[in-house]
Design an enzyme around this catalytic site. Structure first.
Site, short mmCIF file in Angstrom:
data_model
loop_
_atom_site.label_atom_id
_atom_site.label_comp_id
_atom_site.label_asym_id
_atom_site.label_seq_id
_atom_site.Cartn_x
_atom_site.Cartn_y
_atom_site.Cartn_z
N ASP A 124 -2.68 -4.86 0.33
CA ASP A 124 -2.20 -6.18 0.76
C ASP A 124 -2.84 -6.68 2.05
O ASP A 124 -3.17 -7.86 2.17
CB ASP A 124 -0.67 -6.20 0.88
CG ASP A 124 -0.08 -5.08 1.73
OD1 ASP A 124 -0.86 -4.29 2.33
OD2 ASP A 124 1.15 -4.99 1.81
N MET A 146 0.81 -1.21 0.00
CA MET A 146 0.00 0.00 0.00
C MET A 146 0.85 1.27 0.00
O MET A 146 2.06 1.22 0.19
CB MET A 146 -0.93 0.00 1.22
CG MET A 146 -1.95 -1.14 1.21
SD MET A 146 -3.00 -1.17 2.68
CE MET A 146 -3.98 0.32 2.43
N HIS A 147 0.19 2.39 -0.23
CA HIS A 147 0.69 3.75 0.00
C HIS A 147 1.73 4.25 -1.01
O HIS A 147 2.02 5.44 -1.06
CB HIS A 147 1.31 3.89 1.40
CG HIS A 147 0.47 3.34 2.51
ND1 HIS A 147 -0.80 3.78 2.78
CD2 HIS A 147 0.73 2.36 3.42
CE1 HIS A 147 -1.28 3.11 3.81
NE2 HIS A 147 -0.38 2.24 4.21
#
Length: 494
Positions: free
Chosen positions: A237, A78-79
């Site tokens: 995830d 992520m991110h």
């Protein structure tokens, strides 16, 4: 029929082939590198992810009838900030989830814009790893690159774009950008204005199980797949791993001991941690979840064994840690090797051993590493419990969950039973399950999880050891506050 699950991780992509009964028929992984251009920075080339997928999927399908593949679903780290220009070319390397360069931007968002406003706009406050602070960093430090941005996306979304030609994301992954109004599942106009981006630069939003398109002719030819293979939006995830472990529907918990460590608590309704120490995100099943994230979990054990002890025989290092030593270790470890997110939100935090003596054996430090990660996970659990959330049990996934000793330590530190799913493939399995729902094999994520996820084993806590660990945790919990000022001073000297 077959479904391909993609687990786009930090160090490798893992690909799995699942049939409609949930059986995994093949698994393939391909590694790629991470660049650390400066201390605390962490970057990857999106082209490396795509190359790994293109190399891995044909290998995954060897010996199988590719014409029977119906869908693809991805769970991804992520991110990460992926930015494309007007020709859909990657402008610069992706700034990853564990990159800590954005402290100035985080301070601006949390202190000048204000945590209350951020929470009202997005249900979350700013953390160094989130995407919005990275956009501000890019605007401040690479204005020429910022001006070229035509599309902003997350790592697994880049793979979906290369598969389908569609600029898309899902609500669970978008929740971690600090650009999404999580409660109402739409882009936050206020945050877009703060970051100087237009909604047209952001991908289209989908539920995780929704189809976003089919393979382009180019992707189908590269991968050796039919062009009518359906690609679903996929999930971040942790949300994908929760689906793969059966943490679907309200009142469930999944803990992941991967590169990072997470506590994932599901809810049918939207809610926010009053202190914003936990993230409030959308779930891949259409509901919501609270999540605590520690930046270094199994990566601490990998660092300790490979970089310090120069061994890859993790089991041999754990062998001397007999049951009588649980709850009796006088060495403590702070697992903040990449700074920390939940609950401290401190990129300057660093790892530390405390309690060393001349007679301290090597195994005590190995044990301290495992316990330090468990204590940090408990920090997140205690935040949830303080909000009135009951966590009576949890499923467990991630590379660290393969260690029976670590499972035993964690169950006793948390004081709850931990269950390993029969099929422990985390985000990849969840991605394949989401693909099966997208293709109509199951009517919902809940029905799919009920049908496919089964328990393999459960580690129960021992009340006597739980009591010992309660005392050790109480002491461990005082260490970060005692060192916080020193961490800031170290950061100032860099």
């Amino acid at each position: 029929m077959y479904y391909i699950g993609i687990d786009l991780g930090t160090s490798a992509v893992k690909l799995l082939l699942m049939d409609e009964t949930g059986r995994i028929d093949n698994i393939v992984s391909r590694e790629y590198g991470i660049a650390f251009p400066h201390p605390g920075w962490s970057e990857q080339e999106p082209a490396d992810w795509w190359d790994a997928v293109c190399d891995g999927i044909p290998a995954l399908l060897q010996g199988f009838d590719a014409s029977l593949v119906r869908g693809i679903g991805a769970g991804g780290q992520m991110h990460g900030l992926v930015v494309l220009d007007k020709d859909d070319k990657v402008i610069r390397p992706c700034i990853l989830w564990n990159d800590g360069r954005t402290q100035k931007q985080v301070d601006y968002l949390n202190n000048e814009i204000g945590k209350d406003k951020l929470s009202r706009y997005t249900a979350n406050i700013a953390f160094a790893g989130f995407t919005a602070p990275k956009l501000l960093w890019l605007r401040d430090n690479e204005p020429e690159n910022f001006a070229r941005i035509e599309k902003i996306m997350l790592p697994k979304d880049y793979i979906n774009y290369r598969l389908t030609g569609v600029h898309c994301t899902d609500y669970s992954d978008a929740s971690g950008m600090l650009l999404l109004d999580v409660e109402h599942k739409c882009w936050s106009r206020e945050m877009l204005a703060l970051c100087g981006v237009r909604e047209a630069q952001l991908p289209k939003l989908f539920e995780s199980w929704q189809p976003v398109g089919t393979l382009t002719a180019e992707a189908a030819a590269l991968l050796g797949l039919p062009a009518d293979v359906i690609v679903c939006a996929g999930a971040g995830d942790n949300a994908a791993a929760a689906v793969g472990c059966g943490a679907v529907g309200g009142g469930r918990c999944n803990i992941s001991l991967g590169t990072s460590g997470t506590v994932f608590i599901t809810s049918d309704s939207f809610g926010v941690d009053s202190h914003n120490a936990l993230h409030s995100f959308a779930h891949a099943d259409g509901g919501y979840h609270l999540m605590g994230c520690i930046l270094s979990a199994a990566s601490c054990n990998k660092w300790w064994n490979e970089e310090i002890l120069h061994t890859q025989d993790f089991a041999a290092e754990q062998a001397p840690i007999t049951p009588d030593k649980l709850g009796a270790n006088d060495v403590y470890f702070l697992p903040y090797l990449m700074g920390e997110r939940s609950p401290h939100n401190d990129p300057a935090a660093r790892g530390a051993f405390l309690g060393l003596r001349m007679d301290t054996p090597r195994a005590a430090l190995t044990q301290a590493v495992l316990e330090g990660v468990a204590f940090a996970i408990r920090d997140c659990v205690e935040i949830a419990r303080a909000q009135g959330v009951e966590i009576a049990a949890s499923t467990l996934c991630g590379g660290g969950a393969k260690s029976p000793l670590w499972r035993e330590i964690l169950a006793n530190v948390l004081g709850i039973p931990l269950t390993l799913p029969q099929t422990e493939q985390g985000p990849g399995y969840g991605g394949a399950m989401l693909a099966a729902v997208a293709c109509g094999a199951y009517p919902s994520v809940q029905v799919c999880a009920d049908a496919l996820v089964r328990a393999k084993s459960t580690t129960e806590p021992d009340p006597a050891i739980v009591e010992k660990y309660n005392a050790r945790y109480a002491l461990w919990h005082t260490l970060y506050p005692a060192l916080k000022a020193s961490y800031a001073a170290m950061e100032a000297l860099q």
